[in-house]
Design an enzyme around this catalytic site. Structure first.
Site, short mmCIF file in Angstrom:
data_model
loop_
_atom_site.label_atom_id
_atom_site.label_comp_id
_atom_site.label_asym_id
_atom_site.label_seq_id
_atom_site.Cartn_x
_atom_site.Cartn_y
_atom_site.Cartn_z
N ASP A 184 0.82 -1.22 0.00
CA ASP A 184 0.00 0.00 0.00
C ASP A 184 0.86 1.27 0.00
OD1 ASP A 184 -2.10 -1.83 0.31
OD2 ASP A 184 -2.19 -1.54 2.48
N GLY A 204 -11.53 -8.02 7.09
CA GLY A 204 -12.91 -8.46 6.99
C GLY A 204 -13.89 -7.67 7.83
N ILE A 222 -11.53 2.90 5.49
CA ILE A 222 -10.11 2.60 5.31
C ILE A 222 -9.66 3.18 3.96
CG2 ILE A 222 -10.25 0.50 6.70
CD1 ILE A 222 -9.92 -1.10 4.07
N SER A 274 -13.75 0.60 0.99
CA SER A 274 -13.40 -0.76 0.63
C SER A 274 -14.65 -1.62 0.73
CB SER A 274 -12.32 -1.28 1.59
OG SER A 274 -12.09 -2.66 1.39
N PHE A 275 -14.92 -2.38 -0.36
CA PHE A 275 -16.04 -3.33 -0.38
C PHE A 275 -17.34 -2.66 0.07
CE2 PHE A 275 -12.40 -5.93 -0.72
CZ PHE A 275 -12.75 -7.19 -1.17
N TRP A 276 -18.21 -3.40 0.75
CA TRP A 276 -19.51 -2.92 1.20
C TRP A 276 -20.20 -2.14 0.08
CZ3 TRP A 276 -16.02 -4.49 4.77
CH2 TRP A 276 -16.53 -5.23 5.84
N GLU A 287 -11.57 -1.01 -3.81
CA GLU A 287 -10.98 -0.24 -2.72
C GLU A 287 -9.87 0.65 -3.25
OE1 GLU A 287 -9.91 -3.22 0.09
OE2 GLU A 287 -8.36 -4.12 -1.16
N HIS A 318 -3.37 -1.05 -5.21
CA HIS A 318 -3.26 0.00 -4.19
C HIS A 318 -2.32 1.09 -4.69
CE1 HIS A 318 -4.61 1.19 -0.16
NE2 HIS A 318 -3.71 2.13 -0.43
#
Length: 334
Positions: free
Chosen positions: A57, A134, A171, A189-191, A223, A293
């Site tokens: 990252d 997670g 994040i 990120s995700f969701w 993300e 990233h």
């Protein structure tokens, strides 16, 4: 001046020739979409770097003196420096004594993620995230320093947090300053995808209640937003698919653009990034696994793309390439 040396091999020369042909044909920014083996082979290997190059990252800023400061995931936020964008030196940690204020989000660990670093108002601003894999019980923190050196950073506190009841994840922060001087922080990120808030241009803290959705895949893997302005467009670079699985990682770099920093962002085909859109510009190839990233730095020779990738052995490494833009203004990696 080009500050890193590409490997001089026949395969590299063939890839460069393929990229040139694709640029002329308007295809170089979306080789995966073309489905052609020649296009897929056109992704370049990372440029030559040496020294301390194990990173995850990466984010980088250039000082007024012309030196590079790179921050990346690690205990207390890991730091590296370079004078030429080629040789990188370990520069310790921003917080060598740990980050106890982040422990509620990290289960007591000092390992914090995905820093973002900028220079403004005579000091460095660094946003970084605290979480566990997670989970969306996460927080983004801010630190400042006048030198950027190990141990010189001051914790400025929590900027935004997400809880398990939220449909987003705090994040992977990225600060962008728009053409009117307004500061925004993108993250996520995700969701339900990637978000954006306003931040104060003097303190770096959150300002107001604006909350924008800028990209998403209906809960799928997206993300690491990075927004970069060039020639009338804000380009939103993101990472699709899976990180952090060594040589099995499937990260890839996607891009869309907008004339407004808050969007809407669309890809080359006109698909909204809030509806899963994104034009691929870099993906796994050869011994380069899961590049992503990403961060973009406007440097003297060109826009430079920084990212991490995994070797065949699963080790994370720093990747640096340059970005070109085709006749329609879409970026490609070379």
């Amino acid at each position: 001046m080009h500050q890193f040396r590409a490997r001089s091999t026949s395969s590299t020369r063939r890839r460069r020739a393929a990229v040139a042909l694709l640029v002329a044909a308007g295809l170089a920014v979306s080789p995966a979409a073309s489905g052609s083996p020649a296009a897929l082979a056109a992704y370049p290997d990372p440029g030559y770097v040496t020294g301390s190059t194990e990173v995850h990252d990466p984010e980088v800023v250039k000082s007024h003196a012309g030196n590079y400061l790179l921050a990346h995931t690690g205990n207390g936020v890991s730091l590296k420096t370079s004078t030429d964008r080629t040789r990188w030196n370990n520069a310790g940690a921003a917080f060598p004594n740990g980050v106890p204020w982040a422990h509620p989000y990290t289960n007591g660990s000092d390992h914090v993620w995905a820093p973002d670093i900028s220079y403004a108002n005579g000091r460095y601003y660094m946003y970084y995230s605290a979480s566990t894999f997670g989970s969306n019980r996460s927080g983004i923190f801010l630190a400042t320093s006048t030198t950027g050196a190990q141990g010189s950073w001051t914790n400025q506190g929590l900027v935004i947090e997400s809880r398990t009841s939220d449909d987003w994840n705090a994040i992977d922060p990225n600060l962008v300053i728009d053409q009117s001087g307004r500061w925004y922080l993108s993250f996520g990120s995700f969701w339900s995808g990637l978000k954006m808030i306003r931040v104060d241009s003097s303190t770096g803290e959150r300002s107001g209640t604006e909350f924008h959705s800028i990209a998403g895949r209906g809960g799928g893997a997206i993300e690491a937003p990075t927004i970069h302005y060039r020639n009338g467009y804000y380009y939103l670079f993101v990472s699709f698919d899976r990180c952090c699985q060594g040589a099995n990682s499937t990260y890839r770099v996607m891009v869309g653009r907008s004339t407004s920093v808050t969007g809407p962002y669309v890809d080359r085909a006109g698909t909204a990034m809030n509806s899963g859109g994104g034009t691929e510009i870099l993906a796994s190839h050869g011994s380069v696994h899961g590049p992503g990233h990403q961060a973009v730095l406007a440097d003297n020779d060109a826009d430079a793309l920084f990212y991490h990738y995994y070797t065949d052995s699963g080790a994370p490494r720093l990747g640096i390439n340059l970005l070109g833009y085709d006749s329609a203004g879409w970026p490609y990696v070379y």
